[in-house]
Design an enzyme around this catalytic site. Structure first.
Site, PDB file in Angstrom:
ATOM      1  N   ASP A   1       0.717  -1.061   0.139  1.00  0.00           N
ATOM      2  CA  ASP A   1       0.027   0.247  -0.078  1.00  0.00           C
ATOM      3  C   ASP A   1       0.861   1.182   0.061  1.00  0.00           C
ATOM      4  OD1 ASP A   1      -2.870   1.248   0.454  1.00  0.00           O
ATOM      5  OD2 ASP A   1      -1.671   2.031   2.136  1.00  0.00           O
ATOM      6  N   SER A   2       0.237   2.564  -0.266  1.00  0.00           N
ATOM      7  CA  SER A   2       1.033   3.537  -0.188  1.00  0.00           C
ATOM      8  C   SER A   2       1.450   4.010   0.953  1.00  0.00           C
ATOM      9  CB  SER A   2       0.174   4.660  -1.074  1.00  0.00           C
ATOM     10  OG  SER A   2      -1.114   5.157  -0.241  1.00  0.00           O
TER      11      SER A   2
ATOM     12  N   TYR B   1      -0.024   8.640  -2.904  1.00  0.00           N
ATOM     13  CA  TYR B   1       0.026   8.045  -4.269  1.00  0.00           C
ATOM     14  C   TYR B   1      -0.929   8.687  -5.221  1.00  0.00           C
ATOM     15  CZ  TYR B   1       3.458   4.188  -3.716  1.00  0.00           C
ATOM     16  OH  TYR B   1       4.440   3.406  -3.325  1.00  0.00           O
ATOM     17  N   GLY B   2      -1.983   9.283  -4.976  1.00  0.00           N
ATOM     18  CA  GLY B   2      -3.066   9.681  -5.557  1.00  0.00           C
ATOM     19  C   GLY B   2      -2.930  10.851  -6.552  1.00  0.00           C
TER      20      GLY B   2
ATOM     21  N   CYS C   1      -3.983  -0.991  -2.271  1.00  0.00           N
ATOM     22  CA  CYS C   1      -3.952   0.425  -2.775  1.00  0.00           C
ATOM     23  C   CYS C   1      -4.844   0.832  -3.778  1.00  0.00           C
ATOM     24  CB  CYS C   1      -2.576   1.022  -2.966  1.00  0.00           C
ATOM     25  SG  CYS C   1      -2.579   2.507  -3.562  1.00  0.00           S
ATOM     26  N   ASN C   2      -5.927   1.617  -3.890  1.00  0.00           N
ATOM     27  CA  ASN C   2      -6.609   1.656  -5.019  1.00  0.00           C
ATOM     28  C   ASN C   2      -6.230   2.492  -6.241  1.00  0.00           C
ATOM     29  OD1 ASN C   2      -9.898   0.896  -4.561  1.00  0.00           O
ATOM     30  ND2 ASN C   2      -8.934   1.510  -2.598  1.00  0.00           N
ATOM     31  N   THR C   3      -5.138   3.274  -5.955  1.00  0.00           N
ATOM     32  CA  THR C   3      -4.512   3.927  -6.838  1.00  0.00           C
ATOM     33  C   THR C   3      -3.691   3.040  -7.790  1.00  0.00           C
ATOM     34  OG1 THR C   3      -4.534   6.195  -5.724  1.00  0.00           O
ATOM     35  CG2 THR C   3      -3.122   6.032  -7.236  1.00  0.00           C
TER      36      THR C   3
ATOM     37  N   GLU D   1      -2.790   9.342   7.682  1.00  0.00           N
ATOM     38  CA  GLU D   1      -1.177   9.065   7.707  1.00  0.00           C
ATOM     39  C   GLU D   1      -0.783   9.825   8.651  1.00  0.00           C
ATOM     40  OE1 GLU D   1       1.058   6.900   6.020  1.00  0.00           O
ATOM     41  OE2 GLU D   1      -0.471   6.053   4.892  1.00  0.00           O
TER      42      GLU D   1
ATOM     43  N   CYS E   1     -10.844   3.926  -1.310  1.00  0.00           N
ATOM     44  CA  CYS E   1      -9.066   4.138  -0.874  1.00  0.00           C
ATOM     45  C   CYS E   1      -9.078   3.300   0.344  1.00  0.00           C
ATOM     46  CB  CYS E   1      -8.837   5.586  -0.709  1.00  0.00           C
ATOM     47  SG  CYS E   1      -7.069   5.846   0.042  1.00  0.00           S
ATOM     48  N   THR E   2      -8.086   2.628   0.621  1.00  0.00           N
ATOM     49  CA  THR E   2      -8.160   1.725   1.931  1.00  0.00           C
ATOM     50  C   THR E   2      -7.680   2.357   2.978  1.00  0.00           C
ATOM     51  OG1 THR E   2      -5.618   0.836   1.076  1.00  0.00           O
ATOM     52  CG2 THR E   2      -7.422  -0.667   0.764  1.00  0.00           C
ATOM     53  N   HIS E   3      -7.257   3.579   2.817  1.00  0.00           N
ATOM     54  CA  HIS E   3      -7.334   4.520   4.148  1.00  0.00           C
ATOM     55  C   HIS E   3      -8.486   4.968   4.645  1.00  0.00           C
ATOM     56  CE1 HIS E   3      -3.282   5.028   2.504  1.00  0.00           C
ATOM     57  NE2 HIS E   3      -2.730   5.790   3.622  1.00  0.00           N
TER      58      HIS E   3
END
Length: 269
Positions: free
Chosen positions: A11-12, A43-44, A74-76, A153, A185-187
């Site tokens: 993941d980012s 990353y977006g 990570c979706n991006t 983050e 987004c996994t966040h």
């Protein structure tokens, strides 16, 4: 390949921990290696070519650690790198977009689905394409939420600042009559209680990461990779390109696991 080899998650940053949390619940026997590129998160906003490069760096690192299957949590990265990586590595690879889209269509009663994600994910239109391919009549409203990832983050996802930012960001979704919202987004699941409060109880939240673990379980069955050894000394190790201390604080709170092993690494070529 041994069934005891770990599953890799990339993941980012810390967002993929939401996927790991569900994996620990559904697949308690599996060994897990996680790599979060927190030093280069988010990353977006980055160009697709750079996201692909970073995703390859993470992929190669975990393959070198001997993983048996890779989850791009990570979706991006899923949007721009999944197909390329699937085609070039010799282990199964899964992303988070297809499972999330499938779950949203199953949950929606009105066919009005919202998607919130990073700038990169929304720009790629990956969710919209996936949703339309499966159900051409579905109405999709997408919204980029670039401020959400930095809040998570920085470990502020329970703060008053988070509530204010989420409320202001989601204003464009008001009066869209959505009955389902994909947390693309996994966040974002770490902000889920706030998002749910803003959107209202009638809107069903779809956690793409959690849905991905259902597909992961199916893949393990299909490739006969399940770890059935209950006596195995379980491995659950985390790598980060950023601050191990910050990563551990968030992981401890979210996963409710003490004494996590968190190691700092560098991915620069």
């Amino acid at each position: 390949m041994s069934n005891k080899q770990p599953i890799g998650f990339i993941d980012s940053g810390v967002g993929g921990l939401t996927v790991v949390k569900e994996a620990l619940r559904q697949l308690p026997n599996e060994n897990i290696l996680y790599l979060g590129d927190t030093a280069r998160c988010p990353y977006g906003p980055r160009p697709a070519e750079q996201v692909i490069e970073f995703t390859w760096q993470m992929t190669r690192f975990l393959i070198d650690q001997g993983i048996k299957l890779l989850v791009i949590a990570c979706n991006t990265a899923t949007a721009v790198a999944l197909e390329e990586i699937k085609a070039q590595v010799d282990i199964p690879v899964i992303g988070v977009i297809q499972p999330g889209a499938r779950a949203a269509l199953k949950a929606s009663q009105t066919g009005k689905v919202g998607v919130i994600g990073t700038l990169g994910t929304v720009k790629s239109m990956s969710y919209e394409k996936e949703l339309k391919e499966k159900s051409p009549t579905v109405s999709v409203t997408s919204l980029a939420c670039p401020k959400f990832v930095p809040i998570v983050e920085s470990n502020q996802f329970l703060s008053p600042v988070a509530k204010k930012v989420v409320a202001e960001t989601l204003v464009p979704l008001h009066n869209k009559y959505l009955d389902t919202l994909i947390l693309g987004c996994t966040h974002y699941p770490l902000l889920r209680p706030i998002i749910q409060n803003v959107m209202g109880k009638k809107v069903t939240m779809i956690d793409s990461g959690a849905e991905t673990v259902n597909d992961l379980s199916t893949l393990l069955d299909y490739f006969d990779l399940n770890n059935y050894d209950l006596n195995d000394n379980k491995i659950c190790k985390f790598y980060t390109t950023g601050s191990p201390k910050m990563f551990q604080e968030i992981a401890d709170e979210w996963l409710d696991i003490r004494d996590l092993i968190v190691e700092h690494i560098s991915l620069d070529d």
